[in-house]
Design an enzyme around this catalytic site. Structure first.
Site, PDB file in Angstrom:
ATOM      1  N   GLY A   1       0.838  -1.187   0.000  1.00 22.50           N
ATOM      2  CA  GLY A   1       0.000   0.000   0.000  1.00 22.50           C
ATOM      3  C   GLY A   1       0.870   1.231   0.000  1.00 22.50           C
ATOM      4  O   GLY A   1       1.626   1.465   0.946  1.00 22.50           O
ATOM      5  N   SER A   2       0.799   2.008  -1.084  1.00 23.33           N
ATOM      6  CA  SER A   2       1.758   3.101  -1.287  1.00 23.33           C
ATOM      7  C   SER A   2       1.134   4.480  -1.171  1.00 23.33           C
ATOM      8  O   SER A   2       1.674   5.456  -1.685  1.00 23.33           O
ATOM      9  CB  SER A   2       2.375   2.963  -2.681  1.00 23.33           C
ATOM     10  OG  SER A   2       1.340   2.985  -3.664  1.00 23.33           O
ATOM     11  N   GLY A   3      -0.016   4.560  -0.503  1.00 17.15           N
ATOM     12  CA  GLY A   3      -0.621   5.866  -0.284  1.00 17.15           C
ATOM     13  C   GLY A   3       0.162   6.681   0.728  1.00 17.15           C
ATOM     14  O   GLY A   3       1.271   6.305   1.131  1.00 17.15           O
TER      15      GLY A   3
ATOM     16  N   GLY B   1       0.775   4.619   4.009  1.00 14.68           N
ATOM     17  CA  GLY B   1       1.726   3.535   3.774  1.00 14.68           C
ATOM     18  C   GLY B   1       3.142   4.054   3.645  1.00 14.68           C
ATOM     19  O   GLY B   1       4.094   3.484   4.202  1.00 14.68           O
TER      20      GLY B   1
ATOM     21  N   PHE C   1     -10.164  -2.964  -1.673  1.00 15.51           N
ATOM     22  CA  PHE C   1      -9.261  -3.634  -2.617  1.00 15.51           C
ATOM     23  C   PHE C   1      -8.450  -4.759  -1.965  1.00 15.51           C
ATOM     24  O   PHE C   1      -7.691  -5.446  -2.643  1.00 15.51           O
ATOM     25  CB  PHE C   1      -8.308  -2.613  -3.247  1.00 15.51           C
ATOM     26  CG  PHE C   1      -9.009  -1.531  -4.013  1.00 15.51           C
ATOM     27  CD1 PHE C   1      -9.472  -1.753  -5.298  1.00 15.51           C
ATOM     28  CD2 PHE C   1      -9.234  -0.291  -3.436  1.00 15.51           C
ATOM     29  CE1 PHE C   1     -10.135  -0.764  -6.001  1.00 15.51           C
ATOM     30  CE2 PHE C   1      -9.896   0.712  -4.125  1.00 15.51           C
ATOM     31  CZ  PHE C   1     -10.354   0.473  -5.420  1.00 15.51           C
TER      32      PHE C   1
ATOM     33  N   LYS D   1      -8.103   0.845   7.245  1.00 19.15           N
ATOM     34  CA  LYS D   1      -9.285   1.195   8.035  1.00 19.15           C
ATOM     35  C   LYS D   1     -10.532   1.149   7.151  1.00 19.15           C
ATOM     36  O   LYS D   1     -10.502   1.619   6.023  1.00 19.15           O
ATOM     37  CB  LYS D   1      -9.113   2.597   8.624  1.00 19.15           C
ATOM     38  CG  LYS D   1      -7.868   2.736   9.488  1.00 19.15           C
ATOM     39  CD  LYS D   1      -7.562   4.176   9.845  1.00 19.15           C
ATOM     40  CE  LYS D   1      -6.282   4.272  10.669  1.00 19.15           C
ATOM     41  NZ  LYS D   1      -5.913   5.653  11.009  1.00 19.15           N
TER      42      LYS D   1
ATOM     43  N   ALA E   1      -0.590  11.322   8.149  1.00 19.01           N
ATOM     44  CA  ALA E   1       0.562  10.794   7.419  1.00 19.01           C
ATOM     45  C   ALA E   1       1.724  11.776   7.348  1.00 19.01           C
ATOM     46  O   ALA E   1       2.884  11.388   7.543  1.00 19.01           O
ATOM     47  CB  ALA E   1       0.131  10.382   6.014  1.00 19.01           C
TER      48      ALA E   1
ATOM     49  N   LYS F   1     -14.729   6.409  12.909  1.00 14.02           N
ATOM     50  CA  LYS F   1     -14.260   7.797  13.072  1.00 14.02           C
ATOM     51  C   LYS F   1     -14.180   8.518  11.735  1.00 14.02           C
ATOM     52  O   LYS F   1     -14.351   9.739  11.664  1.00 14.02           O
ATOM     53  CB  LYS F   1     -12.921   7.840  13.812  1.00 14.02           C
ATOM     54  CG  LYS F   1     -11.767   7.114  13.127  1.00 14.02           C
ATOM     55  CD  LYS F   1     -10.884   8.023  12.304  1.00 14.02           C
ATOM     56  CE  LYS F   1      -9.758   7.257  11.643  1.00 14.02           C
ATOM     57  NZ  LYS F   1      -8.877   8.118  10.830  1.00 14.02           N
TER      58      LYS F   1
ATOM     59  N   THR G   1      -9.230  13.385  13.838  1.00 14.96           N
ATOM     60  CA  THR G   1      -9.820  13.320  12.509  1.00 14.96           C
ATOM     61  C   THR G   1     -10.993  14.278  12.356  1.00 14.96           C
ATOM     62  O   THR G   1     -11.278  14.740  11.252  1.00 14.96           O
ATOM     63  CB  THR G   1     -10.279  11.872  12.208  1.00 14.96           C
ATOM     64  OG1 THR G   1      -9.230  10.970  12.555  1.00 14.96           O
ATOM     65  CG2 THR G   1     -10.587  11.686  10.738  1.00 14.96           C
TER      66      THR G   1
ATOM     67  N   ASN H   1     -11.478  13.115   5.271  1.00 17.69           N
ATOM     68  CA  ASN H   1     -12.900  12.938   5.555  1.00 17.69           C
ATOM     69  C   ASN H   1     -13.530  14.233   6.066  1.00 17.69           C
ATOM     70  O   ASN H   1     -14.646  14.580   5.670  1.00 17.69           O
ATOM     71  CB  ASN H   1     -13.077  11.812   6.581  1.00 17.69           C
ATOM     72  CG  ASN H   1     -12.624  10.475   6.033  1.00 17.69           C
ATOM     73  OD1 ASN H   1     -13.283   9.873   5.195  1.00 17.69           O
ATOM     74  ND2 ASN H   1     -11.468  10.004   6.481  1.00 17.69           N
TER      75      ASN H   1
END
EC number: 1.1.1.8
Length: 366
Positions: free
Chosen positions: A22-24, A27, A97, A125, A157, A210, A267, A275
């Site tokens: 996962g390269s977001g 990640g 995914f 999540k 992040a 959340k 958040t 979000n």
């Protein structure tokens, strides 16, 4: 000089190799954390051309611009190259995914993790639309549950990636497994500190819900409501997290910890939250289709709201806040009407149990 005595469980663990699937943004941020603890960190991304670009520029220009990658981080589109030799595996692939990844590319990876007994840290999540399962439950269909743990907590992040002080929870049914991962993931400079817990259910529920509540907080902001309203939303939303956790068999210890209250407060209170930003735009009248079309990053709360409501209905758990957010996102309900419906619910007891027992012979001084 400090005279504090450190036990073996306080000593940090260092590894040769870690892999992040996962390269977001998140990640990549976790890869930056691991770069301080491992000789080599491999990040898997499915697009070969984009992998080449990231490796050349030494920056994830797709999802985390402006952060220079550590020299021991390499991106790859080759699954086997990514996990070969890894002593810990992190999954940060978006929830919807995850199953497809395992069904298409997970065969040899599954065999490797089982044979080597590699710990797997679930950092994704959300709730899967088709099955109403949480990420660790999905991965648990492919890998033995004792290998799986969950990472959750207040962790934007960009702050994680740049070494700004961050605390998170690591949850496992076996507290000793959680404590070992705590020693692996916590950094020597104490910029990333992990706390161990056994409430995996609470961590996964809080991490998913959340994001939905953050949309609601953004909606309130977009409508011009103040900080008092936000505080009320956070507290009442926390009780919805508590009730769903209880219905799913969690012990609830994570709900008022970093993964629950900590992450919810963060958040719901910052435009660094995708979000919250989506909710703010909804509150200002923008349609959800336009918001999604113009955003590169995934706002998990949008995808989570529908399966969350179906799960709550299945379990007979009342979640009025999340229900109104679902109505705004999926049923195109006017945000002001949704707010009015929430406020028209009538006067109620707060619904919180007492924290302390007081004997009848000791009257309150207030």
């Amino acid at each position: 000089m400090s005279t504090k005595q450190h036990s073996a469980k306080d000593e940090l663990l260092y590894l040769n190799k870690a892999v992040v699937f996962g390269s977001g943004a998140f990640g990549t941020a976790l890869a930056m954390v691991l770069s301080k603890k491992c000789r080599e960190v491999c990040v898997w991304h499915m697009n070969e051309e984009e992998v080449r670009l990231v490796n050349e520029k030494r920056e994830n220009v797709l999802f985390l611009k402006g952060v220079q990658l550590a020299s021991n981080i390499t991106f790859t589109s080759d699954v086997e190259k990514a996990y070969n030799g890894a002593e810990i595996i992190l999954f940060v692939i978006p929830t919807q995914f995850l199953r497809g990844f395992f069904e298409k590319s997970g065969g040899n990876l599954i065999a490797y993790a089982k044979e080597k007994q590699v710990p797997v840290l679930v950092c994704t999540k959300g709730i899967e639309r088709s099955t109403l399962k949480f990420p660790a439950e999905i991965i648990g269909e492919f890998l033995p549950s004792p290998l799986l743990s969950v990472l959750a907590g207040p962790s934007f992040a960009i702050e994680v990636a740049t070494g700004v002080f961050t605390c998170v929870s690591i949850a496992s049914a076996d507290i000793n497994v959680a404590r070992r991962l705590q020693r692996i993931m916590s950094t020597g400079d104490r910029s990333f500190v992990c706390w161990a817990t056994t409430d995996t259910v609470g961590c996964e529920v809080a991490s998913a819900v959340k994001n939905v509540l953050a949309i609601g907080s953004g909606v309130a902001n977009g409508l011009g409501m103040g900080l008092n309203a936000r505080a009320a939303l956070i507290m009442r939303g926390l009780l919805e997290i508590r009730d769903l956790t209880a219905a799913l068999g969690g012990d609830g210890s994570a709900v008022f910890g970093l993964a629950g209250l900590g992450d919810l407060q963060l958040t719901c209170s910052s435009e660094l939250s995708r979000n919250f930003t989506v909710g703010k735009k909804l509150g200002k009248g923008l349609p959800i289709e336009e918001i999604q079309r113009t955003s590169k990053a995934v706002a998990e709360g949008v995808a989570t709201a529908d399966p969350l409501m179906r799960l709550a209905k299945q379990l007979k758990v009342k979640m009025p806040l999340c229900h109104q957010i679902y109505e705004i996102v999926y049923k195109k309900k006017n945000p002001r009407d949704a707010l009015a419906d929430l406020l028209s619910c009538g006067l109620q007891d707060e619904g919180l149990p007492p924290l302390f027992k007081r004997s009848a012979s000791t009257p309150s001084k207030l």
